[in-house]
Write a protein that holds these residues in place. Structure first.
Motif, PDB file in Angstrom:
ATOM      1  N   GLY A  49       0.754  -1.409   0.003  1.00 28.43           N
ATOM      2  CA  GLY A  49      -0.138  -0.067   0.082  1.00 28.43           C
ATOM      3  C   GLY A  49       0.815   1.179  -0.087  1.00 28.43           C
ATOM      4  N   SER A  50       0.303   2.235  -0.327  1.00 27.88           N
ATOM      5  CA  SER A  50       1.072   3.659  -0.516  1.00 27.88           C
ATOM      6  C   SER A  50       0.809   4.309   0.697  1.00 27.88           C
ATOM      7  N   GLU A  51      -0.033   3.936   1.702  1.00 31.73           N
ATOM      8  CA  GLU A  51      -0.189   4.603   3.076  1.00 31.73           C
ATOM      9  C   GLU A  51      -0.129   3.622   4.140  1.00 31.73           C
ATOM     10  N   ASP A  52       0.345   4.166   5.394  1.00 33.94           N
ATOM     11  CA  ASP A  52       0.710   3.403   6.341  1.00 33.94           C
ATOM     12  C   ASP A  52      -0.719   2.768   7.131  1.00 33.94           C
ATOM     13  N   ARG A  53      -0.578   1.763   7.513  1.00 32.94           N
ATOM     14  CA  ARG A  53      -1.869   1.146   8.546  1.00 32.94           C
ATOM     15  C   ARG A  53      -3.274   1.508   7.816  1.00 32.94           C
ATOM     16  N   LYS A  54      -3.399   0.982   6.603  1.00 33.59           N
ATOM     17  CA  LYS A  54      -4.548   0.799   5.813  1.00 33.59           C
ATOM     18  C   LYS A  54      -4.806  -0.529   5.787  1.00 33.59           C
ATOM     19  N   PHE A  58      -4.668  -2.620   8.951  1.00 29.47           N
ATOM     20  CA  PHE A  58      -3.679  -1.961   9.612  1.00 29.47           C
ATOM     21  C   PHE A  58      -2.199  -2.318   8.852  1.00 29.47           C
ATOM     22  N   VAL A  59      -2.196  -2.492   7.529  1.00 29.48           N
ATOM     23  CA  VAL A  59      -1.096  -3.032   6.923  1.00 29.48           C
ATOM     24  C   VAL A  59       0.080  -1.928   6.941  1.00 29.48           C
ATOM     25  N   GLY A  60       1.355  -2.216   7.066  1.00 29.15           N
ATOM     26  CA  GLY A  60       2.442  -1.430   7.074  1.00 29.15           C
ATOM     27  C   GLY A  60       2.648  -1.038   5.427  1.00 29.15           C
ATOM     28  N   ASN A  61       3.358   0.199   5.359  1.00 27.06           N
ATOM     29  CA  ASN A  61       3.819   0.449   4.129  1.00 27.06           C
ATOM     30  C   ASN A  61       5.238   0.955   4.056  1.00 27.06           C
ATOM     31  N   GLU A  66       1.813  -5.519   9.967  1.00 26.50           N
ATOM     32  CA  GLU A  66       0.846  -4.449  10.421  1.00 26.50           C
ATOM     33  C   GLU A  66       2.097  -3.043  10.648  1.00 26.50           C
ATOM     34  N   GLY A  67       1.519  -1.981  10.630  1.00 27.10           N
ATOM     35  CA  GLY A  67       2.338  -0.827  10.677  1.00 27.10           C
ATOM     36  C   GLY A  67       2.982  -0.871  12.118  1.00 27.10           C
ATOM     37  N   ASN A  68       2.630  -1.504  12.885  1.00 30.30           N
ATOM     38  CA  ASN A  68       3.437  -1.448  14.292  1.00 30.30           C
ATOM     39  C   ASN A  68       4.312  -2.572  14.355  1.00 30.30           C
ATOM     40  N   ASN A  69       4.679  -3.147  13.207  1.00 29.11           N
ATOM     41  CA  ASN A  69       5.487  -4.479  13.300  1.00 29.11           C
ATOM     42  C   ASN A  69       5.217  -5.515  13.966  1.00 29.11           C
ATOM     43  N   ALA A  70       3.994  -5.752  13.536  1.00 28.64           N
ATOM     44  CA  ALA A  70       3.455  -7.192  14.230  1.00 28.64           C
ATOM     45  C   ALA A  70       3.233  -8.125  12.922  1.00 28.64           C
ATOM     46  N   ALA A  71       3.216  -9.176  13.067  1.00 27.91           N
ATOM     47  CA  ALA A  71       2.634 -10.131  11.913  1.00 27.91           C
ATOM     48  C   ALA A  71       1.253 -10.389  12.138  1.00 27.91           C
ATOM     49  N   GLN A  72       0.346 -10.436  11.208  1.00 25.40           N
ATOM     50  CA  GLN A  72      -0.922 -10.651  11.341  1.00 25.40           C
ATOM     51  C   GLN A  72      -1.435 -11.763  10.306  1.00 25.40           C
ATOM     52  N   SER A 126      -7.419   3.334   2.023  1.00 25.97           N
ATOM     53  CA  SER A 126      -7.105   4.708   1.770  1.00 25.97           C
ATOM     54  C   SER A 126      -5.824   4.618   0.913  1.00 25.97           C
ATOM     55  N   GLY A 127      -5.572   5.473   0.029  1.00 32.38           N
ATOM     56  CA  GLY A 127      -4.412   5.599  -0.900  1.00 32.38           C
ATOM     57  C   GLY A 127      -4.409   4.441  -2.040  1.00 32.38           C
TER      58      GLY A 127
END
Lengths: 209, 212
Positions: free
Chosen positions: A71-76, A131-134, A166-172, A195-196
């Motif tokens: 994703g282009s945006e963090d935690r989406k 809440f996927v990290g980017n 996740e954006g907070n560095n967790a495996a999901q 978003s994004g």
């Protein structure tokens, strides 16, 4: 002297031999490969990735494999929706969603139902991952199975499992299931971020009989 | 002039060539082989029996996949179930299983849960294992999902299986049921049975695949 047997070295093995006769090799190994790749979409700063053709009664099950979705945006959230006629991806659906997650620093490890991730008779897109990290190396991989989308008798069930960071560095490890609560055929499937854009990644669609 | 190499147009390509050599230089990606489709039609059970009606369920494949599509019960509020045959004619292999499900009701308030279901698991029992719960029988209601059975022909190890289903509960709830377990026998599993806890399987298709 007439040729009685042709050795492999006598054949041009780089040519294409379109044999149309009967394959008579043993039945144990002659079964047809029953997953056929129908389409591949590659994201490039794409707001959506939409499969709008080849979803019909040709196959009983359709599988979508998403690889390295970034994703282009963090935690989406990574989303999916379905088209049940016309041009809008807005099939009414009820879904359940749960996830297991574990932080890299070991400070959190849990598995729970996520009421923010489910849908109740909604036309909105369903969560595949949240809440996927980017960061440059963060992305999503997984699969979704859609059962008998062309049925005009039954609701249309789907099951997905995917893994992300996740954006907070967790495996999901995320589990989505549900049904399009419509008897109209589903003829399109769309992926997006909450978003994004989908910066990059590929989604493959397979037909299974 | 002597022939040195045959081109494609030198062959009668409509003829039958029983090629028996080894194919090299090509990487096969074939892994999933359809063995048998069975369509239920007011069926008390759907049985896959090795050696019967074209069914293969032996050491030909290490893993078998049963893919169930639009399984519709005749009776309301029933569980879709599976059992295994380990010799003889009865589907009664001893098994220990786990089962949990996530559920969400269409009204968004009655159910939103993830829970282990002690009413659905089996502990060294010979009874059926659950695949999907409380299935409704409304005209558009059904369940769909997969069951994997690993190495059923082994006479050394227990036989593992797992399942993943999406169902339509009679109270308008989506339930995703996830089961796992093993037939705690070293005898080969040579047949698999699907049925509802009560009533017939009105309609639906179950496809058996072998995976190499």
């Amino acid at each position: 002297m007439a040729l009685s047997k042709i050795q492999p070295a006598s054949m041009d093995l780089t040519a294409n031999y379109a044999f149309t006769g009967t394959n008579s090799i043993s039945s144990a190994s002659s079964g047809a490969y029953e997953e056929k790749k129908l389409a591949t979409l590659t994201a490039s700063s794409s707001s959506t990735l939409s499969f709008t053709s080849s979803i019909d009664n040709t196959y009983n099950i359709y599988k979508f494999r998403f690889i390295n979705i970034h994703g282009s945006e963090d935690r989406k959230n990574f989303l999916i929706n379905f088209r049940d006629g016309s041009s809008n991806f807005d099939a009414t659906k009820t879904t359940s969603f749960f996830q297991a997650s574990h932080k890299e620093d070991d400070s959190e490890a849990q598995m729970s139902y996520n009421t923010s991730g489910d849908l109740a008779q909604s036309t909105s897109a369903a969560n595949l991952d949240r809440f996927v990290g980017n960061d440059a190396d963060q992305h999503i991989c997984g699969e979704l199975f859609l059962f008998d989308p062309s049925s005009t008798t039954f609701v249309k069930h789907f099951i997905a499992r995917s893994i992300t960071i996740e954006g907070n560095n967790a495996a999901q490890d995320a589990f989505l299931a549900g049904y399009c609560n419509v008897t109209a055929a589903i003829d399109g499937v769309q992926f997006s971020m909450s978003s994004g854009n989908i910066d990059s990644g590929t989604i493959e669609m397979y037909g299974i009989n | 002039m002597a022939l040195s190499k045959l081109a494609a147009n030198s062959f009668d390509l409509t003829d039958n060539y029983a090629l028996t050599g080894t194919v090299t230089g090509v990487v096969s990606t074939q892994k999933l082989f359809l063995i048998k489709n069975i369509d239920a039609s007011s069926s008390g059970t759907v049985d896959f029996v090795n050696g019967a009606s074209g069914v293969v369920l032996d050491n030909t494949y290490k893993t078998y996949l049963f893919r169930c599509v639009n399984i519709h019960p005749a009776t309301d509020n029933v569980a879709f179930q599976i059992n295994f045959r380990d010799g003889g004619s009865n589907y009664d292999a001893t098994k220990t299983t786990t089962f949990f499900d996530s559920g969400h009701s269409e009204d968004d308030s009655t159910v939103a849960s993830l829970a282990y279901d002690t009413g659905a698991d089996v502990a060294q029992g010979t009874g059926n294992a659950r695949l999907s719960r409380n299935q409704g029988n409304g005209s558009d209601e059904c369940c769909s999902g997969d069951v994997y059975l690993f190495n059923p022909s082994s006479t050394t190890f227990i036989k593992h299986f797992n399942s993943d289903f999406s169902g339509y509960d009679r109270n308008n709830i989506n339930y995703r049921g996830m089961g796992g377990g093993y037939c705690n026998v070293t005898a080969a599993i040579d047949a698999v049975r699907f049925q509802f806890s009560s009533g017939n399987i009105d309609s639906g298709r179950i496809a058996l695949y072998g995976i190499k």
